[in-house]
Scaffold this active site. Structure first.
Site, PDB file in Angstrom:
ATOM      1  N   ASN A  24      -3.518  44.027  14.810  1.00 56.86           N
ATOM      2  CA  ASN A  24      -2.234  43.347  14.713  1.00 56.86           C
ATOM      3  C   ASN A  24      -2.349  41.963  15.374  1.00 56.86           C
ATOM      4  O   ASN A  24      -1.631  41.622  16.303  1.00 56.86           O
ATOM      5  CB  ASN A  24      -1.116  44.185  15.339  1.00 56.86           C
ATOM      6  CG  ASN A  24       0.240  43.658  14.886  1.00 56.86           C
ATOM      7  OD1 ASN A  24       1.124  43.410  15.691  1.00 56.86           O
ATOM      8  ND2 ASN A  24       0.402  43.462  13.607  1.00 56.86           N
ATOM      9  N   HIS A  56      -2.767  37.913  16.319  1.00 55.15           N
ATOM     10  CA  HIS A  56      -1.955  36.690  16.277  1.00 55.15           C
ATOM     11  C   HIS A  56      -2.810  35.537  16.804  1.00 55.15           C
ATOM     12  O   HIS A  56      -4.010  35.733  17.090  1.00 55.15           O
ATOM     13  CB  HIS A  56      -0.680  36.882  17.110  1.00 55.15           C
ATOM     14  CG  HIS A  56      -0.927  37.426  18.478  1.00 55.15           C
ATOM     15  ND1 HIS A  56      -1.567  36.704  19.457  1.00 55.15           N
ATOM     16  CD2 HIS A  56      -0.671  38.652  19.026  1.00 55.15           C
ATOM     17  CE1 HIS A  56      -1.659  37.444  20.555  1.00 55.15           C
ATOM     18  NE2 HIS A  56      -1.141  38.625  20.321  1.00 55.15           N
ATOM     19  N   HIS A  72      -5.269  36.060  19.692  1.00 54.38           N
ATOM     20  CA  HIS A  72      -6.565  36.681  19.375  1.00 54.38           C
ATOM     21  C   HIS A  72      -7.507  35.675  18.707  1.00 54.38           C
ATOM     22  O   HIS A  72      -8.712  35.674  18.961  1.00 54.38           O
ATOM     23  CB  HIS A  72      -6.373  37.868  18.427  1.00 54.38           C
ATOM     24  CG  HIS A  72      -5.572  38.991  19.003  1.00 54.38           C
ATOM     25  ND1 HIS A  72      -4.267  39.229  18.646  1.00 54.38           N
ATOM     26  CD2 HIS A  72      -5.903  39.956  19.907  1.00 54.38           C
ATOM     27  CE1 HIS A  72      -3.819  40.289  19.295  1.00 54.38           C
ATOM     28  NE2 HIS A  72      -4.789  40.750  20.078  1.00 54.38           N
ATOM     29  N   GLY A 130      -8.070  38.169  27.049  1.00 59.81           N
ATOM     30  CA  GLY A 130      -6.997  37.218  27.341  1.00 59.81           C
ATOM     31  C   GLY A 130      -6.489  37.333  28.771  1.00 59.81           C
ATOM     32  O   GLY A 130      -6.398  38.431  29.325  1.00 59.81           O
ATOM     33  N   LYS A 153      -3.495  36.872  29.564  1.00 56.98           N
ATOM     34  CA  LYS A 153      -2.149  37.445  29.568  1.00 56.98           C
ATOM     35  C   LYS A 153      -2.191  38.828  30.226  1.00 56.98           C
ATOM     36  O   LYS A 153      -1.291  39.202  30.967  1.00 56.98           O
ATOM     37  CB  LYS A 153      -1.575  37.562  28.154  1.00 56.98           C
ATOM     38  CG  LYS A 153      -0.147  38.109  28.173  1.00 56.98           C
ATOM     39  CD  LYS A 153       0.476  38.114  26.812  1.00 56.98           C
ATOM     40  CE  LYS A 153       0.071  39.322  26.017  1.00 56.98           C
ATOM     41  NZ  LYS A 153       0.658  40.602  26.511  1.00 56.98           N
ATOM     42  N   ASP A 154      -3.272  39.571  29.940  1.00 53.69           N
ATOM     43  CA  ASP A 154      -3.480  40.872  30.584  1.00 53.69           C
ATOM     44  C   ASP A 154      -4.378  40.637  31.801  1.00 53.69           C
ATOM     45  O   ASP A 154      -5.535  41.062  31.832  1.00 53.69           O
ATOM     46  CB  ASP A 154      -4.132  41.834  29.593  1.00 53.69           C
ATOM     47  CG  ASP A 154      -3.260  42.076  28.380  1.00 53.69           C
ATOM     48  OD1 ASP A 154      -2.277  42.806  28.493  1.00 53.69           O
ATOM     49  OD2 ASP A 154      -3.553  41.497  27.321  1.00 53.69           O
ATOM     50  N   VAL A 180      -1.995  32.144  25.126  1.00 54.28           N
ATOM     51  CA  VAL A 180      -1.426  31.285  24.080  1.00 54.28           C
ATOM     52  C   VAL A 180       0.067  31.594  24.004  1.00 54.28           C
ATOM     53  O   VAL A 180       0.471  32.762  23.993  1.00 54.28           O
ATOM     54  CB  VAL A 180      -2.114  31.543  22.725  1.00 54.28           C
ATOM     55  CG1 VAL A 180      -1.490  30.695  21.624  1.00 54.28           C
ATOM     56  CG2 VAL A 180      -3.611  31.249  22.837  1.00 54.28           C
TER      57      VAL A 180
END
Ligand code: PAF
Length: 283
Positions: A32, A34, A37, A149, A151-152, A178
């Site tokens: 999934n 975006h 990725h 990433g 983000k994690d 991002v």
């Protein structure tokens, strides 16, 4: 771009690459995909001669009642994006391939401390599932570099620690988050938000930015900054799991000597659990 479904096919291809002297980067994903990725794939492309991505909705990192069954499976769109990003091969294992003895009765990897703090405290077992699948991917692919990433951020530190502790011979690279134009970190789960929730969601990053400003202004009352941030999220309509100011190196509570901080937050908005974080460099 080659699509590979077995460990033997991955090993054959990667072995051929490595025999010819090529370096290999791995980009593990749940699918999934975006733009976030795609940026991981771009970083991998610049770091190594060959890039292999994996798409696997890993059951062991989803808790009971979480979105494992409904997690969007969008293989066709995902492979199109990876091809456009210059990825050479995609590993598409089944649960049987990743967990030959089944996903409930297989060897588990646990990273003490980091796996039960912050998101780990709210999602018991989640990080054991992440570490267990990523170690399997490392063993199958044997990459020189793997890209994850920021983000994690907790996941990134945990995987770096796992790699160090287990003497894995690879480099783990963190990639900047991002964001959408309004600051919301890109995430597959953003699509769970309805239009009203989507308007509220940027409050998460805005709140982290507010914490950052306070820290840069010299405020060291960590607990008070965290509490105010939680209140701000609640007023905006989110349900925070936590807001935490931590030392960026190991996610321990900061001390007076900490110079590199990370402010991390997780909050529910409807059925989406949003996470984000921001770095703060103190002078
Ligand atoms: O960050 C993710 O997408 C997943 O946790 C990962 C690293 C692909 C493991 O399943």
């Amino acid at each position: 771009m080659q699509l590979l479904r077995t460990t033997a096919a991955v090993r054959r291809l990667v072995h051929a690459w490595q025999e010819s002297g090529a370096s290999v980067a791995l980009v593990p994903t749940l699918g999934n995909l975006h733009a976030g990725h795609v940026s991981l794939a771009g970083i991998a492309r610049r770091r190594a001669d060959r890039v292999i991505a994996s798409i696997f909705v890993n059951p062991t990192q989803f808790g009971p009642g979480e979105d494992y069954a409904s997690y969007p499976r969008t293989l066709r769109a995902d492979t199109a994006q990876l091809r456009a990003a210059g990825v050479d091969a995609v590993f598409l294992p089944t649960v049987r391939v990743m967990y030959p003895r089944g996903d409930r009765d297989s060897v588990t990897v646990s990273v003490p401390g980091l796996s039960t703090d912050l998101c780990g405290a709210h999602r018991p077992g989640h990080f054991d599932g992440v570490a267990s699948v990523v170690l399997r991917l490392f063993n199958i692919v044997t990459p020189d570099v793997a890209v994850f990433g920021e983000k994690d951020y907790q996941q990134l530190l945990l995987l770096k620690r796992m790699a160090r502790d287990l003497h894995l011979d690879l480099e783990i690279v963190g990639a900047p988050t991002v964001r959408e134009a309004d600051g919301l970190a890109m995430s597959s789960r953003n699509q769970y938000l309805d239009a009203g929730q989507r308007r509220i969601a940027p409050a998460l990053y805005a709140t982290l930015g507010e914490c950052r400003s306070q820290l840069l202004a010299g405020n060291r009352a960590w607990g008070r900054i965290e509490r105010r941030a939680r209140q701000r999220l609640e007023v905006a309509g989110l349900r925070p799991d936590y807001v935490a100011i931590r030392d960026a190196r190991d996610l321990a509570p900061p001390t007076g000597a900490s110079r590199s901080l990370r402010v991390l937050a997780a909050a529910w908005l409807g059925r989406a659990r949003l996470i984000d974080n921001i770095g703060v460099r103190l002078r």
